[in-house]
Design a protein around this motif. Structure first.
Motif, short mmCIF file in Angstrom:
data_model
loop_
_atom_site.label_atom_id
_atom_site.label_comp_id
_atom_site.label_asym_id
_atom_site.label_seq_id
_atom_site.Cartn_x
_atom_site.Cartn_y
_atom_site.Cartn_z
N ASP B 189 0.95 -0.87 -0.23
CA ASP B 189 0.25 -0.17 -0.42
C ASP B 189 0.42 1.07 -0.33
O ASP B 189 0.73 2.18 -0.97
CB ASP B 189 -1.06 -0.07 1.02
N LYS B 190 2.18 0.91 1.00
CA LYS B 190 3.17 2.46 1.10
C LYS B 190 3.60 2.07 1.30
O LYS B 190 4.57 1.03 1.80
CB LYS B 190 2.30 3.26 2.27
N THR B 191 4.52 3.21 0.63
CA THR B 191 6.40 2.68 0.70
C THR B 191 7.11 3.42 2.23
O THR B 191 6.50 4.91 2.24
CB THR B 191 6.89 2.50 -0.34
N PHE B 192 8.25 3.04 2.65
CA PHE B 192 8.70 3.58 3.79
C PHE B 192 9.83 4.17 3.34
O PHE B 192 10.11 3.60 2.37
CB PHE B 192 9.13 2.66 4.93
N PRO B 193 9.79 5.50 3.84
CA PRO B 193 9.62 5.66 4.95
C PRO B 193 9.13 6.90 4.90
O PRO B 193 8.37 7.77 5.60
CB PRO B 193 11.02 6.92 5.56
N THR B 194 8.36 7.47 3.41
CA THR B 194 7.71 8.20 2.71
C THR B 194 6.52 8.18 2.56
O THR B 194 5.46 9.07 2.69
CB THR B 194 8.58 9.27 1.61
N LEU B 195 5.45 7.44 2.83
CA LEU B 195 4.19 6.74 2.65
C LEU B 195 4.06 7.10 1.43
O LEU B 195 3.11 7.81 1.53
CB LEU B 195 4.07 7.28 4.08
N ASP B 196 4.72 7.06 0.56
CA ASP B 196 4.21 6.91 -1.07
C ASP B 196 3.49 6.38 -1.32
O ASP B 196 3.45 4.85 -0.77
CB ASP B 196 5.45 6.79 -2.07
N CYS B 197 2.29 6.26 -2.65
CA CYS B 197 1.80 4.94 -2.98
C CYS B 197 2.41 4.87 -3.79
O CYS B 197 2.79 4.65 -4.47
CB CYS B 197 0.35 5.76 -3.71
N SER B 198 2.52 3.22 -3.14
CA SER B 198 3.00 2.33 -4.27
C SER B 198 2.69 1.89 -5.35
O SER B 198 4.10 2.18 -6.15
CB SER B 198 3.60 0.86 -2.78
N ALA B 199 1.63 1.71 -5.65
CA ALA B 199 1.15 1.46 -6.72
C ALA B 199 1.18 2.49 -7.86
O ALA B 199 1.46 2.55 -8.95
CB ALA B 199 -0.31 1.13 -7.07
#
Lengths: 158, 669
Positions: B189-199
């Motif tokens: 869902d999210k990528t660390f540490p920026t919390l970008d939306c993975s998709a």
């Protein structure tokens, strides 16, 4: 030589065969980490322990080496997939042949060492030197082989 | 002895690295006097042989003294062999007529007895001198490079690698086992540490790879066989039958809407959701064509249904489609086959699979994903209850001698991300149970601090057990996490509603097979081994085969992307050169001496030895041969010789090391 008992001051000369990728690099690693070990071993670099021709070992003994170290990558880690296994086969045969020639099995050692195992490499060399020291110089005389019992062969049905 | 070689011996001080222990002056004098018979015409010692002045010294002597061989006694050949080869080359001597003897790593650095170290150095030099006499002038082998590249694995590392190469203008075959590229990153869902939306960051890359004119996408496909060698591989790829004609399919999606068969999706949805028997794994899948899962399709089971075929507006459904075997020629290969999640069932005391509300990290990824089975609602297994207290267990199956000793590298950050998402979306109390917090990358430590400020609880201790057995009031209906807080020494029982097991990364189950197929090796853990752990992390010991991403070891997305790009850069460099120079350490068979016994044929793991049935002799293909020398040692006729490591070279070296044929003179004062 001094007049102390020979076996205590005896410094065996050992020829060591290493492979380019793991065990030679283990020796490099022992060096870079300044690990200390006995100065009795003189190394030869082969590309792979699979290159070890039994002649090399015989040549070393014939030329005056008191012991021989054979080392390579750990089983499963061979740079050339599985050639260390092929060395292993030869090693077992060779050890037996040497015994028949009257050479004590303690004079040949197999050592698996990865490129990261400098400490193990150094430690094993020290152990090996202490293993060979009490044996004294290689006393390879013709006829020694006769003292060793011939291996018993199982009956093979025709 | 026929023509006598003129040998120069150079003993390096390496500052005090060598000279501090080994008496270098004595060694070089000894070599000059005692190795005359062997052909040593000059022996010198110098402070730094590898410096440009040291190299010039050698070059000057080659020209003035007509040296035909050079022996340098200095550091390990793995460090400076190339340096001294180049020095010889610069002075017109074939670079392979030199030998580097290691008296630093093998003498001065490892011995304290100065006399013994000096004597050993002499012997090592005598060995080098005896060996170098038998060196032959060699030329590196040159083979042309096919400009195409095969990338195996369509996760983020593979996609990145494929795009880099394709954007440089060279063709790429991107092979992926699943019906769509995207890999694990597509599930997050999210990528660390920026919390970008993975998709959001991944799908543009997937689309670019899918549409790129230089990329041939082969999904739902697997590599069957690899033949050939660097520059000229021939790869057989099995393109499994999709049962859908890609020429006709538009990806409209009517077929999977109409398909009556629901199947639990254990792969993409990690068992949390369902898909149809004809499906694309996720809406943004690339390519857009569905596949029919023949094991679950009613038509393949019962012979009736064909709903998809009836509704398909372009007649693209093809039930009779068969697997295709494609042969492609490529010059280089990148393996980016990724990882598998540690099976948390193996740690029975954590209750996964037995206690409903124990989730794995991948299940939680799907649970928190807006496109996932719950639409991003973080709820318990019943599908509706929002947890009030959540426990996150780190290091599940990692850093544990019972399972995997290594650190999986991503779990700390992943767990912090989970803690943040739980906190943000449910307001629940979150407990992290950790051994150590490891956040060693850009922005990671800051993220950890952010979590601390958000009020997430951190308990340092390895969880002993997770159970639903009530012992104390307040534990009814809860999962109880039993743990020792190692900072206070207290045993704790923490009642929670939901547990997330941050499962470690493991090599693919078939990693060993893959390694064998491509002629490379895996570590005992099963990760593929790079050529050098520090200085050559994406190349492998087999020329032309590269690795990128988690197949080499656990790593996060930025590191996978970096490796994908790095492998691509290495390959592009090779392609640009049009041909490749290979180290000429090769075996060759003397055709006149070969008895055709074929003992060597089966010894070669690279299939480099071919047998000529007509002439009954074997021959080595020098481009396939890697130079291990096993066949050389095994040939009963002595017909095989190994360049650079011939019998003469090694036997002479043994003689030298044992100081045979060297006049004994009193050298030690």
């Amino acid at each position: 030589m001094t007049d102390t008992p020979e076996t205590q001051t005896f410094e065996p000369v050992i020829i060591g065969f290493t492979c380019n990728w793991c065990s030679y690099r283990a020796a490099d690693m022992a060096g870079t980490a300044r690990m200390k070990y006995a100065p009795n071993v003189r190394l030869i670099r082969l590309m792979c322990s699979g290159r070890l021709d039994p002649t090399f070992v015989l040549k070393a003994f014939a030329g005056g080496a008191d012991a021989v170290l054979v080392s390579g990558c750990h089983p499963g880690d061979c740079h050339y997939i599985n050639q260390n296994y092929k060395m292993l086969r030869r090693f077992h045969l060779l050890k037996r042949v040497l015994q028949q020639m009257g050479i004590e099995p303690e004079r040949i050692k197999l050592l698996w060492a990865s490129a990261a195992e400098g400490a193990i490499f150094a430690e094993e060399i020290n152990k090996f030197v202490e293993q060979v020291r009490p044996l004294g110089p290689l006393n390879w005389k013709p006829g020694n082989g006769a003292q060793v019992e011939a291996p018993v062969h199982e009956e093979v049905p025709a | 002895m026929e023509k006598k070689e003129r040998i120069g011996v150079y003993v390096c001080h390496c500052g005090t690295n060598i000279a501090g222990v080994v008496n270098v002056g004595e060694v070089s004098t000894w070599a000059a006097e005692n190795l005359k018979e062997q052909g040593v015409v000059i022996a010198r010692d110098y402070k730094f042989m590898c410096s440009s002045l040291g190299q010039e010294l050698i070059q000057k002597d080659i020209k003035e003294h007509g040296l035909t061989r050079v022996v340098v006694a200095a550091c390990s050949p793995h460090l400076h062999e190339q340096t001294f080869r180049n020095a010889c080359k610069g002075a017109g001597l074939n670079p392979y007529l030199s030998e580097l003897v290691s008296i630093r790593e093998q003498s001065s650095w490892v011995h304290t007895d100065k006399v013994a170290a000096t004597e050993k150095s002499k012997a090592l030099i005598a060995g080098g001198v005896a060996r170098v006499i038998h060196h032959e002038p060699l030329e590196p082998l040159r083979v042309p490079i096919h400009p195409a590249t095969l990338v195996v694995g369509g996760g983020i590392a593979g996609i990145q690698a494929a795009l880099e190469i394709a954007n440089a203008g060279y063709p790429v075959y991107l092979v992926e086992r699943e019906p769509s590229i995207g890999g694990h990153m597509a599930q997050f869902d999210k990528t660390f540490p920026t919390l970008d939306c993975s998709a959001c960051i991944l799908t543009p890359k997937m689309v670019e790879a899918g549409n790129h004119p230089n990329i041939t996408l082969l999904t739902y496909s697997e590599v069957e066989k690899v033949d050939g060698y660097v520059g000229n591989f021939v790869v057989t790829i099995r393109k499994r039958a999709r049962s859908v004609n890609e020429e006709l399919c538009t990806g409209c999606g009517i077929c999977w809407e109409k398909c009556p068969k629901k199947v639990v999706d254990n792969i993409f949805e990690a068992g949390m959701g369902t898909r149809k028997a004809i499906y694309v794994p996720f809406p943004q899948a690339v390519p857009k064509y569905p596949v029919i899962d023949r094991e679950n399709c009613t038509y393949y089971i019962k012979g009736t249904c064909k709903a998809c075929e009836k509704f398909c507006p372009t007649n693209a459904i093809d039930f009779a489609q068969e697997d295709q075997l494609l042969n492609v020629e490529v010059g280089n290969i990148i393996l980016a086959t990724g990882y598998e999640l540690f099976d948390a069932r193996r740690i029975t005391q954590y209750g996964y699979g037995r206690l409903a509300n124990v989730f794995t990290s991948l299940e939680f990824e799907r649970l928190s994903n807006a496109a996932g089975p719950t639409g991003g609602n973080i709820v318990l297994r019943d599908g509706k209850t929002v947890p009030k207290v959540v426990g996150i267990v780190h290091c599940v199956g990692s850093r544990d001698k019972n399972y995997n000793e290594y650190c999986s590298a991503i779990c700390c950050m992943q767990s912090l991300k989970f803690a943040h998402l739980v906190h943000e979306r449910t307001g629940a109390e979150v407990y992290n149970f950790y051994i150590d917090i490891r956040t060693p990358a850009k922005g990671y430590e800051e993220f950890y601090h952010r979590l601390l400020e958000e009020g997430t609880h951190f308990i340092r201790g390895k969880v002993a057990e997770i159970s639903d057995a009530v012992r104390l009031p307040g534990e009814e209906g809860k999962l109880i996490i039993q743990v020792e807080d190692t900072l206070t020494g207290n045993q704790l029982r923490v009642p929670v509603d939901m547990v997330i097991l941050s499962a470690g990364l493991e090599p693919r189950r078939d990693a060993k097979e893959v390694a064998n197929k491509f002629g490379i090796s895996c570590s005992a853990d099963g990760w593929l081994i790079e050529r050098h752990p520090k200085l050559d992390p994406v190349a492998t010991v087999t020329e032309g085969i590269y690795i990128a991403g988690c197949v080499q070891g656990p790593k996060d997305i930025p590191a996978s992307v970096a490796q994908g790009a790095a492998a691509a850069a290495r390959i592009l460099g090779k392609i640009q050169q049009k041909e490749i120079a290979l180290e000429p350490v090769r075996a060759s068979i003397n055709q006149d001496q070969c008895s055709g016994c074929r003992i060597c044929n089966n010894l070669c793991p690279f299939n480099a030895i071919l047998f000529h049935e007509d002439r009954m002799v074997s021959e080595v293909n020098p481009a396939l041969c890697q130079g291990c020398g096993t066949c050389v040692a095994a040939c009963p006729a002595g017909a095989i010789s190994g360049t650079g490591f011939s019998n003469e070279q090694i036997l002479s070296q043994i003689e030298g090391l044992l100081l045979l044929n060297i006049p004994k003179k009193e050298t030690v004062a």
